[in-house]
Write an enzyme that holds these catalytic residues in place. Sequence first.
Site, short mmCIF file in Angstrom:
data_model
loop_
_atom_site.label_atom_id
_atom_site.label_comp_id
_atom_site.label_asym_id
_atom_site.label_seq_id
_atom_site.Cartn_x
_atom_site.Cartn_y
_atom_site.Cartn_z
N SER A 85 46.24 45.02 55.76
CA SER A 85 47.11 46.18 55.79
C SER A 85 47.62 46.39 57.22
O SER A 85 48.25 45.50 57.78
CB SER A 85 46.37 47.40 55.25
OG SER A 85 47.27 48.46 54.96
N HIS B 86 46.48 46.83 46.37
CA HIS B 86 46.17 46.83 47.80
C HIS B 86 44.66 46.82 48.06
O HIS B 86 44.23 46.41 49.14
CB HIS B 86 46.81 48.08 48.42
CG HIS B 86 46.95 48.03 49.90
ND1 HIS B 86 47.79 47.14 50.54
CD2 HIS B 86 46.38 48.77 50.89
CE1 HIS B 86 47.73 47.33 51.86
NE2 HIS B 86 46.89 48.31 52.10
#
Length: 648
Positions: A495, A608
């Site tokens: 990320s 994610h």
Amino acid sequence: MQPSDLSLLTSVSDPQIHPDGRRIAFVVTTIDLDEDRYRSSLWLWDGEARQITFGDGDSAPRWSPDGGSLALVRKGPERTDPTQLAIMPADGGEARVITSFELGVQAPLWSPDGSRLLVLATEWFGEWADLDKEERARRPRRITGFDARLDNRGWLHDRRTYAYLVDPDGETEPRRVGSGEENESGLAWSPDGGKVAMVTSRDNPRSLERGAEVVEVDTESGAETLRARRAGYYMADYDPSGALYGIGAPTTDYPYVFSLWRLDDPPVDLTGHMDRSISGLAIASALERPVWLEEGFLCSTTDRGRGHVVAFDGEGNRTTVLGGDRYITGLSRSSEGRLAFTASDPLSPGELFERTPDGTERALTDFNQEIRSGGGLVSPTFFQAESAPGIDVDTWVYVPDGEGPFPVLLNIHGGPASEYGFYFFDEFQVYASAGYAVVAANPRGSEGRGLEWLRAVIGPGWGEVDIEDVTAVLDEAMRRDSRLDPSRLGIMGGSYGGFLTAWTIARDDRYRSAVVERALIDWESFAGTSDINRDFSGLYLHPATAWDHEALWEASPLPAARRIDTPTLIIHSENDLRCPIGQAEQLFAALLRKGIDVEMIRFPNEGHELSRSGAPRHRVERFEYILAWHGSHLKQPQEGDQGSTVPS
């Protein structure tokens, strides 16, 4: 610890003390690699720990005020089944499911008198409500605003989550509390049971603005009172006197420190003077809301990689109740002052503990004895590395047993407002067991160091102070320990950590291997496609906007990809809505055209959160890809180096 040892890890969470002050209900979650799923059940400690529910996914135990019943959230046997509210006798017996909401329930709260429960329930909304599964999959989606979808949850525009009152006997239909059309969350009962407070939105139908309001609803008449205008509160709560509080901040100018605010006019901050958040982003905090005492309250705090529980007295003075080099992940208090809590540290995934009123602590469970006693876990060395005058960066280094020298993996966390710390992290143990020294730190921008540290990466600090910090950390780690091999350096992150990894290897050619995972690579495309596309670029690149091409381009790793020479593995999930997979595809194409040694691993049906809560087999396979990549580039010293070893 090997990748397949994920199946040995047991998560212990959400302890709840029975009103008798003795029994403790809690949640135990395990990983089933054969069935490729997680299993959670409720357990009871009443002198020993024993399992009391045997569903496929039971969680959120909540005792009724009289102690006669236990409410829980139960998931059906199929993977796609929603969760429903269930009730079981406190003394044992089968749980009875009493709701049937199409998309499930969460967050049960008993009313103060035990006559009702409050839940958040999700159902189809508007034109989607009466469609069958096939038509919902076929129909075009009409999107009219932001917040239309969310990572790990999918589409949101076609459903709503509202507060409902549920009778524990299940004989009457649940009744909705509020009357607005927008989602509701962060619920709380008033002490007399006559009102419910919630975080919601009543004047922002297209989600053009950040934040939400706190609204108070009379449970009989339905009359609503606005108690806090649009702000950064995410949870409401009442103290025993009936005063209403918001948890978060009275601003939408994120990032900010999460504090407890009494919703007077103006709001009064009860915890902000400690300059630490009362909730954590890295892992679950001990408390979602305060535990109110006769004088003052208990709350969580995240402080430089530690998750503690602190007490505030009526004068605002703070005392640490549960401290140490660990992370408290759950807490419940009896009326006599006994605490039941769950805690993790670098060598323990977590167990259930108690603290008696005289301050004595003891462990009540030992679920993770096998992984802890196997001899393969590594305890980190902790130090502060000076990055700039007056800037000391908290650092953890995991080094395998032996004389080395060992190849080194610099790990960068996400967020950027997340943090590494004194909790068990499977990643670091797997890499150390494979023969790597792991270096991890909380550079500026991380949680746990106060507001100034948190905001240091906004604007001109983005990509500047953070790379300065992680570089200083790596240099200091190698200076302190000669077993770390400077000729075999790898770097990796996910990320925001993936952003900083790509950003770094375009500016520093010392790394022989890199893993860029679920990364932000191009701000311009991210600002239009991410599930947080309305806010994120404006918050961190301020005053960048969606049409400020130059600012977005210069803050992205993509234009500097032409300078990357480091062999790079790119890992991304195909259903990632936070950093959509196009981010990875752009970097892969750029490095492939340049002729770099690059590969891309695409995980189907994952979002994610793959590395933390993805399908168990995918988590194992992810580890295997990472170890194979680093192994192929770091397993042998460069020509002329002496004495390096091959990681196992």
